[in-house]
Design a protein around this motif. Structure first.
Motif, PDB file in Angstrom:
ATOM      1  N   TYR A 241     -11.295  38.973   9.986  1.00  0.00           N
ATOM      2  CA  TYR A 241     -10.679  37.884   9.233  1.00  0.00           C
ATOM      3  C   TYR A 241      -9.706  38.408   8.172  1.00  0.00           C
ATOM      4  CZ  TYR A 241     -14.535  39.016   6.005  1.00  0.00           C
ATOM      5  OH  TYR A 241     -15.424  39.664   5.184  1.00  0.00           O
ATOM      6  N   PRO A 242      -8.751  37.574   7.739  1.00  0.00           N
ATOM      7  CA  PRO A 242      -7.765  38.005   6.737  1.00  0.00           C
ATOM      8  C   PRO A 242      -8.411  38.261   5.382  1.00  0.00           C
ATOM      9  CG  PRO A 242      -7.507  35.677   7.240  1.00  0.00           C
ATOM     10  CD  PRO A 242      -8.485  36.215   8.226  1.00  0.00           C
ATOM     11  N   LEU A 243      -7.899  39.278   4.687  1.00  0.00           N
ATOM     12  CA  LEU A 243      -8.482  39.740   3.433  1.00  0.00           C
ATOM     13  C   LEU A 243      -7.590  39.418   2.241  1.00  0.00           C
ATOM     14  CD1 LEU A 243      -9.630  43.302   4.612  1.00  0.00           C
ATOM     15  CD2 LEU A 243     -11.055  41.251   4.404  1.00  0.00           C
ATOM     16  N   ALA A 244      -8.222  39.238   1.094  1.00  0.00           N
ATOM     17  CA  ALA A 244      -7.515  39.150  -0.182  1.00  0.00           C
ATOM     18  C   ALA A 244      -7.046  40.561  -0.567  1.00  0.00           C
ATOM     19  CB  ALA A 244      -8.450  38.580  -1.243  1.00  0.00           C
ATOM     20  N   PRO A 245      -6.012  40.684  -1.384  1.00  0.00           N
ATOM     21  CA  PRO A 245      -5.315  39.621  -2.119  1.00  0.00           C
ATOM     22  C   PRO A 245      -4.173  38.955  -1.360  1.00  0.00           C
ATOM     23  CG  PRO A 245      -4.490  41.747  -2.823  1.00  0.00           C
ATOM     24  CD  PRO A 245      -5.599  42.034  -1.831  1.00  0.00           C
ATOM     25  N   ASP A 246      -3.814  39.461  -0.172  1.00  0.00           N
ATOM     26  CA  ASP A 246      -2.703  38.855   0.558  1.00  0.00           C
ATOM     27  C   ASP A 246      -3.068  37.499   1.141  1.00  0.00           C
ATOM     28  OD1 ASP A 246      -1.134  41.050   0.010  1.00  0.00           O
ATOM     29  OD2 ASP A 246      -1.541  42.048   1.916  1.00  0.00           O
ATOM     30  N   HIS A 247      -4.352  37.252   1.339  1.00  0.00           N
ATOM     31  CA  HIS A 247      -4.821  35.997   1.915  1.00  0.00           C
ATOM     32  C   HIS A 247      -5.947  35.451   1.046  1.00  0.00           C
ATOM     33  CE1 HIS A 247      -2.579  37.173   5.532  1.00  0.00           C
ATOM     34  NE2 HIS A 247      -3.124  38.366   5.361  1.00  0.00           N
ATOM     35  N   HIS A 248      -5.989  34.114   0.954  1.00  0.00           N
ATOM     36  CA  HIS A 248      -6.990  33.476   0.108  1.00  0.00           C
ATOM     37  C   HIS A 248      -7.953  32.640   0.935  1.00  0.00           C
ATOM     38  CE1 HIS A 248      -3.540  33.914  -2.932  1.00  0.00           C
ATOM     39  NE2 HIS A 248      -4.430  34.865  -3.178  1.00  0.00           N
ATOM     40  N   CYS A 249      -8.934  32.075   0.248  1.00  0.00           N
ATOM     41  CA  CYS A 249     -10.033  31.379   0.900  1.00  0.00           C
ATOM     42  C   CYS A 249      -9.599  30.337   1.939  1.00  0.00           C
ATOM     43  CB  CYS A 249     -10.918  30.732  -0.165  1.00  0.00           C
ATOM     44  SG  CYS A 249     -12.221  29.666   0.491  1.00  0.00           S
ATOM     45  N   PRO A 250      -8.679  29.419   1.647  1.00  0.00           N
ATOM     46  CA  PRO A 250      -8.341  28.401   2.657  1.00  0.00           C
ATOM     47  C   PRO A 250      -7.856  29.007   3.968  1.00  0.00           C
ATOM     48  CG  PRO A 250      -7.527  27.741   0.502  1.00  0.00           C
ATOM     49  CD  PRO A 250      -7.989  29.157   0.360  1.00  0.00           C
ATOM     50  N   GLU A 251      -7.057  30.056   3.881  1.00  0.00           N
ATOM     51  CA  GLU A 251      -6.554  30.696   5.089  1.00  0.00           C
ATOM     52  C   GLU A 251      -7.681  31.384   5.858  1.00  0.00           C
ATOM     53  OE1 GLU A 251      -3.215  34.018   6.435  1.00  0.00           O
ATOM     54  OE2 GLU A 251      -3.346  33.357   4.351  1.00  0.00           O
ATOM     55  N   THR A 252      -8.564  32.055   5.131  1.00  0.00           N
ATOM     56  CA  THR A 252      -9.666  32.761   5.784  1.00  0.00           C
ATOM     57  C   THR A 252     -10.627  31.787   6.445  1.00  0.00           C
ATOM     58  OG1 THR A 252      -9.497  34.625   4.255  1.00  0.00           O
ATOM     59  CG2 THR A 252     -11.596  34.333   5.400  1.00  0.00           C
ATOM     60  N   THR A 253     -11.004  30.725   5.747  1.00  0.00           N
ATOM     61  CA  THR A 253     -11.945  29.771   6.331  1.00  0.00           C
ATOM     62  C   THR A 253     -11.328  29.041   7.522  1.00  0.00           C
ATOM     63  OG1 THR A 253     -11.316  28.159   4.624  1.00  0.00           O
ATOM     64  CG2 THR A 253     -13.308  29.445   4.246  1.00  0.00           C
ATOM     65  N   ALA A 254     -10.026  28.773   7.474  1.00  0.00           N
ATOM     66  CA  ALA A 254      -9.365  28.147   8.622  1.00  0.00           C
ATOM     67  C   ALA A 254      -9.382  29.083   9.828  1.00  0.00           C
ATOM     68  CB  ALA A 254      -7.933  27.765   8.259  1.00  0.00           C
ATOM     69  N   PHE A 255      -9.143  30.366   9.583  1.00  0.00           N
ATOM     70  CA  PHE A 255      -9.211  31.345  10.672  1.00  0.00           C
ATOM     71  C   PHE A 255     -10.616  31.409  11.255  1.00  0.00           C
ATOM     72  CE2 PHE A 255     -10.633  35.605  11.822  1.00  0.00           C
ATOM     73  CZ  PHE A 255      -9.790  35.882  12.890  1.00  0.00           C
ATOM     74  N   VAL A 256     -11.619  31.399  10.394  1.00  0.00           N
ATOM     75  CA  VAL A 256     -13.007  31.471  10.842  1.00  0.00           C
ATOM     76  C   VAL A 256     -13.343  30.288  11.750  1.00  0.00           C
ATOM     77  CG1 VAL A 256     -15.393  31.251  10.029  1.00  0.00           C
ATOM     78  CG2 VAL A 256     -13.841  32.903   8.956  1.00  0.00           C
ATOM     79  N   ARG A 257     -12.878  29.083  11.391  1.00  0.00           N
ATOM     80  CA  ARG A 257     -13.128  27.919  12.230  1.00  0.00           C
ATOM     81  C   ARG A 257     -12.459  28.073  13.595  1.00  0.00           C
ATOM     82  NH1 ARG A 257     -14.715  23.167  10.823  1.00  0.00           N
ATOM     83  NH2 ARG A 257     -14.976  23.138  13.076  1.00  0.00           N
ATOM     84  N   ARG A 258     -11.243  28.570  13.613  1.00  0.00           N
ATOM     85  CA  ARG A 258     -10.566  28.749  14.899  1.00  0.00           C
ATOM     86  C   ARG A 258     -11.250  29.836  15.724  1.00  0.00           C
ATOM     87  NH1 ARG A 258      -6.096  27.123  11.657  1.00  0.00           N
ATOM     88  NH2 ARG A 258      -5.647  29.237  10.924  1.00  0.00           N
ATOM     89  N   ALA A 259     -11.749  30.865  15.055  1.00  0.00           N
ATOM     90  CA  ALA A 259     -12.488  31.909  15.776  1.00  0.00           C
ATOM     91  C   ALA A 259     -13.771  31.338  16.365  1.00  0.00           C
ATOM     92  CB  ALA A 259     -12.791  33.075  14.838  1.00  0.00           C
ATOM     93  N   TYR A 260     -14.448  30.477  15.618  1.00  0.00           N
ATOM     94  CA  TYR A 260     -15.652  29.836  16.146  1.00  0.00           C
ATOM     95  C   TYR A 260     -15.313  29.008  17.381  1.00  0.00           C
ATOM     96  CZ  TYR A 260     -19.572  26.689  16.695  1.00  0.00           C
ATOM     97  OH  TYR A 260     -20.594  25.968  17.241  1.00  0.00           O
ATOM     98  N   ASP A 261     -14.253  28.210  17.295  1.00  0.00           N
ATOM     99  CA  ASP A 261     -13.861  27.377  18.433  1.00  0.00           C
ATOM    100  C   ASP A 261     -13.507  28.220  19.650  1.00  0.00           C
ATOM    101  OD1 ASP A 261     -14.244  25.053  16.999  1.00  0.00           O
ATOM    102  OD2 ASP A 261     -12.148  24.873  16.394  1.00  0.00           O
TER     103      ASP A 261
END
Length: 307
Positions: free
Chosen positions: A117-137
């Motif tokens: 998953y994407p890491l901070a500081p270049d990426h923040h929580c909304p982007e990471t959680t959205a990626f996680v949902r797509r990975a789950y799907d």
């Protein structure tokens, strides 16, 4: 369940951590920032050689980011683990993670998918959680709920709980098991017991964790449930399991989860090990072997003991 006996091997690990002053990385902001740069400079290296040699490894992508699925070369019991690695939302996956996956697959015959998953500081929580949902799907949505296990350590455990709560809130089937290893459940780091725990923890420190929380949170308040999933309704999440050690600054919030689940009538299998550090389940110590045996039975409750 609380285990009070600490092995000599674990005590030696604690002594080594203190001797080498590993805590300095999290205790000093400048050192912590340098550790982020060093970790992320390595980029995606994928599973270590021993994992590629012993298992079938498939690399795929979600949103252009790598995801690895590791399967036994022969057979398997059909269970699937979606695993989110720790690293305070800023550090890359480590070799110990891959070794842990190998031991888990050897013990259960399951498959393990690891989204990077994407890491901070270049990426923040909304982007990471959205990626996680797509990975789950992509990797787990079509797996029967009874064959799903969502698991993670540290920050990854927080991600796992956020995911399970989101699925519940949407009325979707939740995984059979959500397993949280040394979970980071509250990014406010506001529990009054944590300063004293900080003094006992030979690895993590509140200084570095606060910096990581700041970088990952972005503009969100740290009380946002996507950052601090400890808050709110905990019912309807399937089976929850927590492993934690008493020399972990995150212990206070694990105990809070235990209390909240008791108050809300939510089943929780809680395992607290005396003298254990953060993410000790990934280490090569007797306590980690015992935890692996227990976790393996969560992955497949009909597991036949390996010869």
């Amino acid at each position: 369940m609380i285990r009070s006996k600490t092995s000599l091997t674990a005590k030696s690990l604690l002594a080594w951590l203190r001797l080498t002053k590993r805590k300095r990385t999290y205790a000093d902001v400048d050192r912590f920032r340098r550790s982020i740069e060093s970790s992320q400079a390595k980029g995606d290296q994928g599973p270590i050689r021993s994992i590629r040699r012993r298992f079938d490894v498939t690399r795929s992508e979600v949103d252009g980011r790598p995801c690895y699925t590791i399967r036994p070369r022969r057979g398997g019991v059909g269970k699937h683990v979606l695993y989110f690695h720790g690293g305070a939302y800023v550090h890359q996956i480590q070799h110990d993670h891959w070794r842990f996956f190998g031991r888990l697959i050897d013990r259960t015959g399951c498959s393990v998918t690891v989204p990077i998953y994407p890491l901070a500081p270049d990426h923040h929580c909304p982007e990471t959680t959205a990626f996680v949902r797509r990975a789950y799907d992509e990797f787990a949505a079509d797996v029967e709920a009874e064959d799903q296990i969502v698991m993670g350590d540290s920050a990854g455990a927080g991600i796992a709980l956020v995911l399970t709560k989101a699925l519940r809130d949407e009325g979707r089937p939740v995984p059979k098991e959500t397993v949280l290893l040394s979970p980071w459940l509250d990014l406010t780091l506001s529990h009054p017991a944590q300063p004293a725990l900080d003094e006992r923890d030979p690895y993590l420190a509140l200084t570095g964790l606060n910096e990581a929380a700041r970088l990952y949170s972005g503009r969100l308040p740290r009380t946002d449930p996507r950052l601090s999933p400890l808050s709110g309704d905990l019912s309807g999440l399937g089976a929850l399991t927590v492993y934690i050690g008493t020399k972990d600054v995150l212990l206070a919030d694990a105990r809070r989860l235990h209390t909240l689940c008791t108050e809300q009538g939510v089943p929780l299998s809680y395992h607290e090990y005396e003298g254990m550090i953060h993410a000790w389940m990934l280490a090569s110590i007797p306590e980690a072997k015992l935890a692996l045996e227990e976790i393996s039975h969560l992955v497949d409750r009909s597991l036949v003991k390996a010869v």
